[in-house]
Design a protein around this motif. Structure first.
Motif, PDB file in Angstrom:
ATOM      1  N   ALA A  21       0.832  -1.207   0.000  1.00  0.00           N
ATOM      2  CA  ALA A  21       0.000   0.000   0.000  1.00  0.00           C
ATOM      3  C   ALA A  21       0.866   1.256   0.000  1.00  0.00           C
ATOM      4  O   ALA A  21       0.399   2.328  -0.355  1.00  0.00           O
ATOM      5  CB  ALA A  21      -0.940   0.004   1.200  1.00  0.00           C
ATOM      6  N   LEU A  22       2.125   1.121   0.368  1.00  0.00           N
ATOM      7  CA  LEU A  22       3.056   2.248   0.327  1.00  0.00           C
ATOM      8  C   LEU A  22       3.564   2.487  -1.098  1.00  0.00           C
ATOM      9  O   LEU A  22       4.067   3.564  -1.404  1.00  0.00           O
ATOM     10  CB  LEU A  22       4.261   1.972   1.239  1.00  0.00           C
ATOM     11  CG  LEU A  22       3.960   1.656   2.701  1.00  0.00           C
ATOM     12  CD1 LEU A  22       5.239   1.273   3.419  1.00  0.00           C
ATOM     13  CD2 LEU A  22       3.256   2.808   3.382  1.00  0.00           C
ATOM     14  N   LEU A  23       3.418   1.471  -1.957  1.00  0.00           N
ATOM     15  CA  LEU A  23       3.987   1.520  -3.302  1.00  0.00           C
ATOM     16  C   LEU A  23       2.956   1.583  -4.418  1.00  0.00           C
ATOM     17  O   LEU A  23       3.261   2.035  -5.520  1.00  0.00           O
ATOM     18  CB  LEU A  23       4.852   0.261  -3.532  1.00  0.00           C
ATOM     19  CG  LEU A  23       5.916  -0.025  -2.477  1.00  0.00           C
ATOM     20  CD1 LEU A  23       6.512  -1.401  -2.700  1.00  0.00           C
ATOM     21  CD2 LEU A  23       6.987   1.055  -2.518  1.00  0.00           C
ATOM     22  N   LYS A  24       1.742   1.094  -4.140  1.00  0.00           N
ATOM     23  CA  LYS A  24       0.706   1.009  -5.168  1.00  0.00           C
ATOM     24  C   LYS A  24      -0.614   1.533  -4.607  1.00  0.00           C
ATOM     25  O   LYS A  24      -0.959   1.245  -3.476  1.00  0.00           O
ATOM     26  CB  LYS A  24       0.501  -0.439  -5.608  1.00  0.00           C
ATOM     27  CG  LYS A  24       1.729  -1.033  -6.272  1.00  0.00           C
ATOM     28  CD  LYS A  24       1.369  -2.250  -7.057  1.00  0.00           C
ATOM     29  CE  LYS A  24       2.535  -2.786  -7.828  1.00  0.00           C
ATOM     30  NZ  LYS A  24       2.909  -1.994  -8.982  1.00  0.00           N
ATOM     31  N   PRO A  25      -1.366   2.276  -5.423  1.00  0.00           N
ATOM     32  CA  PRO A  25      -2.696   2.716  -4.984  1.00  0.00           C
ATOM     33  C   PRO A  25      -3.628   1.511  -4.820  1.00  0.00           C
ATOM     34  O   PRO A  25      -3.381   0.433  -5.371  1.00  0.00           O
ATOM     35  CB  PRO A  25      -3.184   3.612  -6.118  1.00  0.00           C
ATOM     36  CG  PRO A  25      -2.082   3.746  -7.091  1.00  0.00           C
ATOM     37  CD  PRO A  25      -1.016   2.781  -6.733  1.00  0.00           C
ATOM     38  N   HIS A  26      -4.697   1.701  -4.086  1.00  0.00           N
ATOM     39  CA  HIS A  26      -5.644   0.637  -3.752  1.00  0.00           C
ATOM     40  C   HIS A  26      -6.071  -0.158  -4.983  1.00  0.00           C
ATOM     41  O   HIS A  26      -6.062  -1.386  -4.980  1.00  0.00           O
ATOM     42  CB  HIS A  26      -6.867   1.246  -3.060  1.00  0.00           C
ATOM     43  CG  HIS A  26      -7.877   0.251  -2.620  1.00  0.00           C
ATOM     44  ND1 HIS A  26      -8.791  -0.289  -3.486  1.00  0.00           N
ATOM     45  CD2 HIS A  26      -8.109  -0.316  -1.412  1.00  0.00           C
ATOM     46  CE1 HIS A  26      -9.549  -1.148  -2.838  1.00  0.00           C
ATOM     47  NE2 HIS A  26      -9.161  -1.173  -1.569  1.00  0.00           N
ATOM     48  N   ARG A  27      -6.434   0.526  -6.028  1.00  0.00           N
ATOM     49  CA  ARG A  27      -6.935  -0.143  -7.240  1.00  0.00           C
ATOM     50  C   ARG A  27      -5.882  -1.061  -7.871  1.00  0.00           C
ATOM     51  O   ARG A  27      -6.180  -2.175  -8.288  1.00  0.00           O
ATOM     52  CB  ARG A  27      -7.387   0.917  -8.228  1.00  0.00           C
ATOM     53  CG  ARG A  27      -8.079   0.376  -9.423  1.00  0.00           C
ATOM     54  CD  ARG A  27      -8.645   1.516 -10.220  1.00  0.00           C
ATOM     55  NE  ARG A  27      -9.043   1.061 -11.536  1.00  0.00           N
ATOM     56  CZ  ARG A  27      -9.819   1.714 -12.333  1.00  0.00           C
ATOM     57  NH1 ARG A  27     -10.276   2.882 -11.952  1.00  0.00           N
ATOM     58  NH2 ARG A  27     -10.126   1.252 -13.501  1.00  0.00           N
ATOM     59  N   GLN A  28      -4.652  -0.591  -7.950  1.00  0.00           N
ATOM     60  CA  GLN A  28      -3.579  -1.414  -8.520  1.00  0.00           C
ATOM     61  C   GLN A  28      -3.243  -2.584  -7.611  1.00  0.00           C
ATOM     62  O   GLN A  28      -2.945  -3.673  -8.092  1.00  0.00           O
ATOM     63  CB  GLN A  28      -2.338  -0.572  -8.781  1.00  0.00           C
ATOM     64  CG  GLN A  28      -2.479   0.364  -9.938  1.00  0.00           C
ATOM     65  CD  GLN A  28      -1.215   1.162 -10.195  1.00  0.00           C
ATOM     66  OE1 GLN A  28      -0.212   1.015  -9.503  1.00  0.00           O
ATOM     67  NE2 GLN A  28      -1.264   2.015 -11.198  1.00  0.00           N
ATOM     68  N   GLY A  62      -1.732   9.024   2.388  1.00  0.00           N
ATOM     69  CA  GLY A  62      -0.537   9.580   1.776  1.00  0.00           C
ATOM     70  C   GLY A  62      -0.909  10.412   0.562  1.00  0.00           C
ATOM     71  O   GLY A  62      -2.029  10.884   0.440  1.00  0.00           O
ATOM     72  N   GLU A  63       0.026  10.542  -0.348  1.00  0.00           N
ATOM     73  CA  GLU A  63      -0.189  11.326  -1.547  1.00  0.00           C
ATOM     74  C   GLU A  63      -0.404  10.439  -2.761  1.00  0.00           C
ATOM     75  O   GLU A  63       0.069   9.310  -2.800  1.00  0.00           O
ATOM     76  CB  GLU A  63       1.028  12.225  -1.788  1.00  0.00           C
ATOM     77  CG  GLU A  63       1.254  13.251  -0.702  1.00  0.00           C
ATOM     78  CD  GLU A  63       2.478  14.108  -0.966  1.00  0.00           C
ATOM     79  OE1 GLU A  63       3.011  14.067  -2.089  1.00  0.00           O
ATOM     80  OE2 GLU A  63       2.892  14.804  -0.039  1.00  0.00           O
ATOM     81  N   LYS A  64      -1.096  10.969  -3.755  1.00  0.00           N
ATOM     82  CA  LYS A  64      -1.305  10.318  -5.048  1.00  0.00           C
ATOM     83  C   LYS A  64      -1.919   8.926  -4.928  1.00  0.00           C
ATOM     84  O   LYS A  64      -1.564   8.003  -5.641  1.00  0.00           O
ATOM     85  CB  LYS A  64       0.007  10.245  -5.818  1.00  0.00           C
ATOM     86  CG  LYS A  64       0.602  11.607  -6.115  1.00  0.00           C
ATOM     87  CD  LYS A  64       1.852  11.502  -6.915  1.00  0.00           C
ATOM     88  CE  LYS A  64       2.421  12.894  -7.139  1.00  0.00           C
ATOM     89  NZ  LYS A  64       3.667  12.863  -7.885  1.00  0.00           N
ATOM     90  N   GLY A  65      -2.838   8.753  -3.975  1.00  0.00           N
ATOM     91  CA  GLY A  65      -3.537   7.487  -3.820  1.00  0.00           C
ATOM     92  C   GLY A  65      -2.766   6.428  -3.067  1.00  0.00           C
ATOM     93  O   GLY A  65      -3.247   5.314  -2.898  1.00  0.00           O
ATOM     94  N   LEU A  66      -1.584   6.756  -2.618  1.00  0.00           N
ATOM     95  CA  LEU A  66      -0.783   5.805  -1.850  1.00  0.00           C
ATOM     96  C   LEU A  66      -1.027   6.009  -0.360  1.00  0.00           C
ATOM     97  O   LEU A  66      -1.485   7.068   0.063  1.00  0.00           O
ATOM     98  CB  LEU A  66       0.709   5.999  -2.135  1.00  0.00           C
ATOM     99  CG  LEU A  66       1.155   5.832  -3.581  1.00  0.00           C
ATOM    100  CD1 LEU A  66       2.639   6.148  -3.697  1.00  0.00           C
ATOM    101  CD2 LEU A  66       0.869   4.435  -4.079  1.00  0.00           C
ATOM    102  N   CYS A  67      -0.688   5.016   0.410  1.00  0.00           N
ATOM    103  CA  CYS A  67      -0.734   5.151   1.863  1.00  0.00           C
ATOM    104  C   CYS A  67       0.657   5.543   2.346  1.00  0.00           C
ATOM    105  O   CYS A  67       1.642   5.426   1.623  1.00  0.00           O
ATOM    106  CB  CYS A  67      -1.142   3.824   2.504  1.00  0.00           C
ATOM    107  SG  CYS A  67      -2.835   3.349   2.139  1.00  0.00           S
ATOM    108  N   ALA A  68       0.723   5.985   3.571  1.00  0.00           N
ATOM    109  CA  ALA A  68       1.993   6.308   4.211  1.00  0.00           C
ATOM    110  C   ALA A  68       2.094   5.481   5.480  1.00  0.00           C
ATOM    111  O   ALA A  68       1.094   4.966   5.986  1.00  0.00           O
ATOM    112  CB  ALA A  68       2.058   7.798   4.530  1.00  0.00           C
ATOM    113  N   LYS A  69       3.293   5.361   5.990  1.00  0.00           N
ATOM    114  CA  LYS A  69       3.499   4.624   7.233  1.00  0.00           C
ATOM    115  C   LYS A  69       2.854   5.401   8.373  1.00  0.00           C
ATOM    116  O   LYS A  69       3.092   6.597   8.542  1.00  0.00           O
ATOM    117  CB  LYS A  69       4.988   4.461   7.526  1.00  0.00           C
ATOM    118  CG  LYS A  69       5.704   3.584   6.529  1.00  0.00           C
ATOM    119  CD  LYS A  69       7.195   3.534   6.832  1.00  0.00           C
ATOM    120  CE  LYS A  69       7.925   2.699   5.803  1.00  0.00           C
ATOM    121  NZ  LYS A  69       9.383   2.687   6.045  1.00  0.00           N
ATOM    122  N   GLY A  70       2.045   4.701   9.149  1.00  0.00           N
ATOM    123  CA  GLY A  70       1.443   5.303  10.318  1.00  0.00           C
ATOM    124  C   GLY A  70       2.393   5.222  11.496  1.00  0.00           C
ATOM    125  O   GLY A  70       3.475   4.620  11.406  1.00  0.00           O
TER     126      GLY A  70
END
Length: 85
Positions: A21-28, A62-70
């Motif tokens: 999820a840090l590397l790919k948006p949800h859909r991908q 995160g940005e651009k549909g990605l997640c960030a580390k919480g």
């Protein structure tokens, strides 16, 4: 078999999402998992996993549909053990 395919076939969904999820948006990420292990997310498990990881503070927006580390993010065991290098 590719490294990603091995991870998706062998690791728990929560650990897969924690990393990818840090590397790919949800859909991908959804398409990636469906391609390699459709049974893993047949009944809405991906959405439930995202929700649980956000509530636990492991992932955050995160940005651009990605997640960030919480604040509670920790590398999954397969990453620490470098199983797929």
């Amino acid at each position: 078999m590719s490294t990603v395919e091995q991870i998706v076939k062998n690791e728990p969904l929560e650990e897969i999402v924690t990393v990818f999820a840090l590397l790919k948006p949800h859909r991908q990420l959804d398409m990636l998992i469906r391609r390699h292990n459709r049974e893993l997310i047949q009944h809405g498990e991906l959405e439930k996993t995202y929700k649980n990881l956000f509530e636990a503070g492991i992932l955050t927006g995160g940005e651009k549909g990605l997640c960030a580390k919480g604040p509670n993010w920790k590398a999954p065991k397969f990453v620490l053990e470098k199983r797929y290098t």
